[in-house]
Design a protein around this motif. Sequence first.
Motif, mmCIF file in Angstrom:
data_model
loop_
_atom_site.group_PDB
_atom_site.id
_atom_site.type_symbol
_atom_site.label_atom_id
_atom_site.label_comp_id
_atom_site.label_asym_id
_atom_site.label_seq_id
_atom_site.Cartn_x
_atom_site.Cartn_y
_atom_site.Cartn_z
ATOM 1 N N ARG A 382 0.919 -1.155 0.209
ATOM 2 C CA ARG A 382 -0.117 -0.085 -0.101
ATOM 3 C C ARG A 382 0.771 1.364 0.110
ATOM 4 N NH1 ARG A 382 -5.356 -1.598 0.925
ATOM 5 N NH2 ARG A 382 -5.925 0.587 0.642
ATOM 6 N N VAL A 383 0.315 2.273 -0.877
ATOM 7 C CA VAL A 383 1.281 3.517 -0.915
ATOM 8 C C VAL A 383 0.076 4.692 -0.425
ATOM 9 C CG1 VAL A 383 3.018 2.773 -2.285
ATOM 10 C CG2 VAL A 383 0.924 3.531 -3.299
ATOM 11 N N LYS A 384 0.597 5.653 -0.220
ATOM 12 C CA LYS A 384 -0.365 7.158 -0.072
ATOM 13 C C LYS A 384 0.142 7.896 -1.158
ATOM 14 C CE LYS A 384 -0.870 6.892 4.849
ATOM 15 N NZ LYS A 384 -0.588 7.775 6.290
ATOM 16 N N VAL A 385 -0.988 8.196 -2.024
ATOM 17 C CA VAL A 385 -1.024 9.045 -3.203
ATOM 18 C C VAL A 385 -2.058 9.951 -2.999
ATOM 19 C CG1 VAL A 385 -0.041 7.152 -4.514
ATOM 20 C CG2 VAL A 385 -2.407 7.742 -4.529
ATOM 21 N N LYS A 386 -1.946 11.146 -3.933
ATOM 22 C CA LYS A 386 -2.853 12.285 -3.945
ATOM 23 C C LYS A 386 -3.740 12.049 -5.347
ATOM 24 C CE LYS A 386 -2.730 17.398 -3.909
ATOM 25 N NZ LYS A 386 -1.751 18.585 -3.921
ATOM 26 N N ILE A 387 -4.928 12.125 -4.663
ATOM 27 C CA ILE A 387 -5.999 11.957 -5.715
ATOM 28 C C ILE A 387 -6.464 13.671 -5.959
ATOM 29 C CG2 ILE A 387 -8.200 10.745 -6.572
ATOM 30 C CD1 ILE A 387 -5.694 8.777 -5.996
ATOM 31 N N VAL A 388 -6.196 13.843 -7.392
ATOM 32 C CA VAL A 388 -6.804 15.073 -7.687
ATOM 33 C C VAL A 388 -7.762 15.042 -8.895
ATOM 34 C CG1 VAL A 388 -5.936 17.348 -8.868
ATOM 35 C CG2 VAL A 388 -4.575 15.892 -7.391
ATOM 36 N N TRP A 389 -8.979 15.826 -8.712
ATOM 37 C CA TRP A 389 -10.034 15.916 -9.546
ATOM 38 C C TRP A 389 -10.553 17.349 -9.439
ATOM 39 C CZ3 TRP A 389 -10.567 14.109 -4.637
ATOM 40 C CH2 TRP A 389 -11.468 14.110 -4.152
ATOM 41 N N LYS A 396 -4.966 9.776 -0.457
ATOM 42 C CA LYS A 396 -5.555 8.144 -0.233
ATOM 43 C C LYS A 396 -4.541 6.997 0.033
ATOM 44 C CE LYS A 396 -9.377 5.596 -2.070
ATOM 45 N NZ LYS A 396 -10.076 5.495 -0.668
ATOM 46 N N SER A 397 -4.793 6.177 0.694
ATOM 47 C CA SER A 397 -3.977 4.686 0.522
ATOM 48 C C SER A 397 -4.658 3.779 -0.414
ATOM 49 C CB SER A 397 -3.911 4.379 2.230
ATOM 50 O OG SER A 397 -3.056 2.935 2.223
ATOM 51 N N ILE A 398 -3.809 3.456 -1.282
ATOM 52 C CA ILE A 398 -4.172 2.385 -2.257
ATOM 53 C C ILE A 398 -3.238 1.191 -2.439
ATOM 54 C CG2 ILE A 398 -5.137 4.363 -3.713
ATOM 55 C CD1 ILE A 398 -2.490 4.112 -5.556
ATOM 56 N N ASN A 399 -3.828 0.105 -2.673
ATOM 57 C CA ASN A 399 -3.387 -1.181 -2.995
ATOM 58 C C ASN A 399 -2.694 -1.121 -4.130
ATOM 59 O OD1 ASN A 399 -2.503 -4.005 -3.132
ATOM 60 N ND2 ASN A 399 -4.331 -4.752 -2.374
ATOM 61 N N VAL A 400 -1.417 -1.407 -4.317
ATOM 62 C CA VAL A 400 -0.724 -1.554 -5.425
ATOM 63 C C VAL A 400 -0.827 -2.594 -6.458
ATOM 64 C CG1 VAL A 400 1.082 0.189 -4.609
ATOM 65 C CG2 VAL A 400 1.618 -2.219 -4.705
ATOM 66 N N TYR A 401 -1.572 -3.627 -5.977
ATOM 67 C CA TYR A 401 -1.546 -4.762 -6.645
ATOM 68 C C TYR A 401 -2.955 -4.866 -7.157
ATOM 69 C CZ TYR A 401 2.530 -6.720 -4.524
ATOM 70 O OH TYR A 401 3.684 -6.987 -4.241
ATOM 71 N N GLN A 402 -3.858 -4.165 -7.008
ATOM 72 C CA GLN A 402 -5.080 -3.699 -7.824
ATOM 73 C C GLN A 402 -4.671 -3.313 -9.175
ATOM 74 O OE1 GLN A 402 -7.854 -0.895 -6.246
ATOM 75 N NE2 GLN A 402 -6.204 0.277 -5.560
ATOM 76 N N THR A 403 -5.925 -3.552 -10.077
ATOM 77 C CA THR A 403 -5.502 -3.076 -11.244
ATOM 78 C C THR A 403 -6.163 -1.669 -11.643
ATOM 79 O OG1 THR A 403 -7.806 -3.788 -12.021
ATOM 80 C CG2 THR A 403 -6.080 -5.347 -12.365
ATOM 81 N N VAL A 404 -5.889 -0.994 -12.893
ATOM 82 C CA VAL A 404 -6.344 0.301 -12.986
ATOM 83 C C VAL A 404 -7.803 0.347 -13.035
ATOM 84 C CG1 VAL A 404 -6.486 2.106 -14.900
ATOM 85 C CG2 VAL A 404 -4.394 0.861 -14.461
ATOM 86 N N SER A 405 -8.630 -0.842 -13.546
ATOM 87 C CA SER A 405 -10.324 -0.871 -13.468
ATOM 88 C C SER A 405 -10.688 -0.915 -12.067
ATOM 89 C CB SER A 405 -10.470 -2.303 -14.294
ATOM 90 O OG SER A 405 -11.792 -2.269 -14.350
ATOM 91 N N GLU A 406 -10.085 -1.747 -11.195
ATOM 92 C CA GLU A 406 -10.464 -1.690 -9.790
ATOM 93 C C GLU A 406 -10.089 -0.234 -9.189
ATOM 94 O OE1 GLU A 406 -9.341 -6.262 -9.100
ATOM 95 O OE2 GLU A 406 -7.898 -4.861 -8.507
ATOM 96 N N LEU A 448 -1.211 -1.628 -10.490
ATOM 97 C CA LEU A 448 -0.570 -0.384 -10.327
ATOM 98 C C LEU A 448 0.921 -0.322 -10.060
ATOM 99 C CD1 LEU A 448 -3.621 1.416 -8.282
ATOM 100 C CD2 LEU A 448 -3.286 1.201 -10.333
ATOM 101 N N TYR A 449 1.357 -1.522 -9.453
ATOM 102 C CA TYR A 449 2.756 -1.530 -9.050
ATOM 103 C C TYR A 449 3.417 -1.607 -10.312
ATOM 104 C CZ TYR A 449 3.128 -6.517 -10.149
ATOM 105 O OH TYR A 449 3.045 -7.636 -11.131
ATOM 106 N N SER A 450 3.145 -1.894 -11.519
ATOM 107 C CA SER A 450 3.722 -1.700 -12.507
ATOM 108 C C SER A 450 4.234 -0.324 -13.258
ATOM 109 C CB SER A 450 3.134 -2.748 -13.849
ATOM 110 O OG SER A 450 2.077 -1.881 -14.078
ATOM 111 N N TYR A 451 3.475 0.715 -12.655
ATOM 112 C CA TYR A 451 3.953 2.036 -12.812
ATOM 113 C C TYR A 451 5.009 2.502 -11.884
ATOM 114 C CZ TYR A 451 -0.289 2.396 -15.594
ATOM 115 O OH TYR A 451 -1.277 2.236 -16.622
ATOM 116 N N ASN A 452 5.370 1.643 -10.995
ATOM 117 C CA ASN A 452 6.379 1.931 -9.957
ATOM 118 C C ASN A 452 5.801 3.088 -9.243
ATOM 119 O OD1 ASN A 452 8.500 0.205 -10.803
ATOM 120 N ND2 ASN A 452 8.908 1.695 -12.493
#
Length: 464
Positions: A382-389, A396-406, A448-452
């Motif tokens: 899990r990593v903490k990234v900034k979600i901007v819209w 937000k903390s996200i799981n890097v093993y989830q897919t873009v679709s998820e 997501l982890y494939s984007y480093n």
Amino acid sequence: MPTLVEALEGKYGPEDVEGIDEGLPIAIYVPRKGPRNIVPSLLVLNDCNIDSAGDECDLQKKCHVVEELDLAQNNITHWSDVLTILRLMPQVKFANLSFNNLAEELTDELCDKEKHTPFPLLRNLVLISTHVSWCTIKKLLKLLPNLEELHLSLNDFSTVELSDISADIHQNIKRLHFTGNPICRWCEISNLGRCFPALESLVLADCPLLSLDPSLPIEKCKIDDSEESEDSCSSCGSPPMQYGRCESECESAGPKPYSSHDVFRQLRSLNLTNTHIASWDDIDRLSCFPALHCLRINGCPLFEEYTEHERRQLLIARLPNVQTLNGGGVISPEEREDAERAFIRFYMEKPESDRPERYGNLLGVHGRLDPLVNIDLSPEKRVKVKIVWGDKSEIKSINVYQTVSELKKTLEPICGIAASKMRLLYIDQIYLDTPCQHEFMKYPNKQLYSYNITSGDEVHVDSK
């Protein structure tokens, strides 16, 4: 059923009548060669229902140049036909008689008839699944003084009855295929070594061998007094080895048991694939075979708890004499050293009573080694990234093993944009001010982890 001669005529045509075809101009006539000139040196007549040799004069005339003969899967049942065929093809070096029912005994009278004209050129004989008996094999080998390769696979042999007397020794046989015979004891296999002292290659794949220990008792060959004779092995029904020592006998009584390698001094290649070997002690026995350089040993119970890499390293470390393993290339000095070091580390955490003799030998070569540092190079889960819209943002903390679709589905309630209409832009924190380095997350099944992605990066969300 056709004879061999009839099968030849059916495949190559009947013999031509000599002379010139009156319907063709003499200037362009090219005479066809008769079958005696067409039959090739490699003659293959598989599955032709051949049951006998046929006319001997025709057979000799047609096949005197044949050097390799394949008559597998026919209906030949009499050894008299087999020996007639071989006698009338004096150049034959290879003969395949597999899957013919040759259970009929080769008689002494027939052997006496042929012994004055043995088959000195025959080098390779294939008798797979022919139901041939040991008695017949012994008589047959006396007619084949220069035989080098013998195939006896799938003949339901549970014992080996070839080493009763010194007359059964055959010095020229170098390669023996014994696959798929229900033989479980190494003392029986040792009889093959006594009979064929020059043996260089032995294939025992798919034989239910329990161990390479030639002495009795074998733990897994237990005798049930209520069902079997005390003089038989419960796994194969074969009689016990004559030179073993029972536990109840005095230590000094009886002859000394043979070692597993004693009668295999020339053996260079051994195949033990899909046997029932379950002890590393048997692998240590293989290291004592003086000429063994090539080994195949897969599909044994011994290896079930190991990965393929672990199995290979443990085998290489225990077998300093083996140069090629399981069909691979020659083991390099670097791979052997890596395997030996891995072997030391594998056993150094185990109790001293569990360490094999080879462990001490390798300590003398490599010395004591430090345990390898366990470095985990896998990405953070899990990593903490900034979600901007729009003009809003959220950490937000996200799981890097989830897919873009998820991830899109996760962001739906936050951003108010349907996942199917959502477009994501990944921005590495290092390149926040470098638009050319921003990357659209186009592939819905990409993790997501494939984007480093690391903590501090940004994901911008907008509508398509």
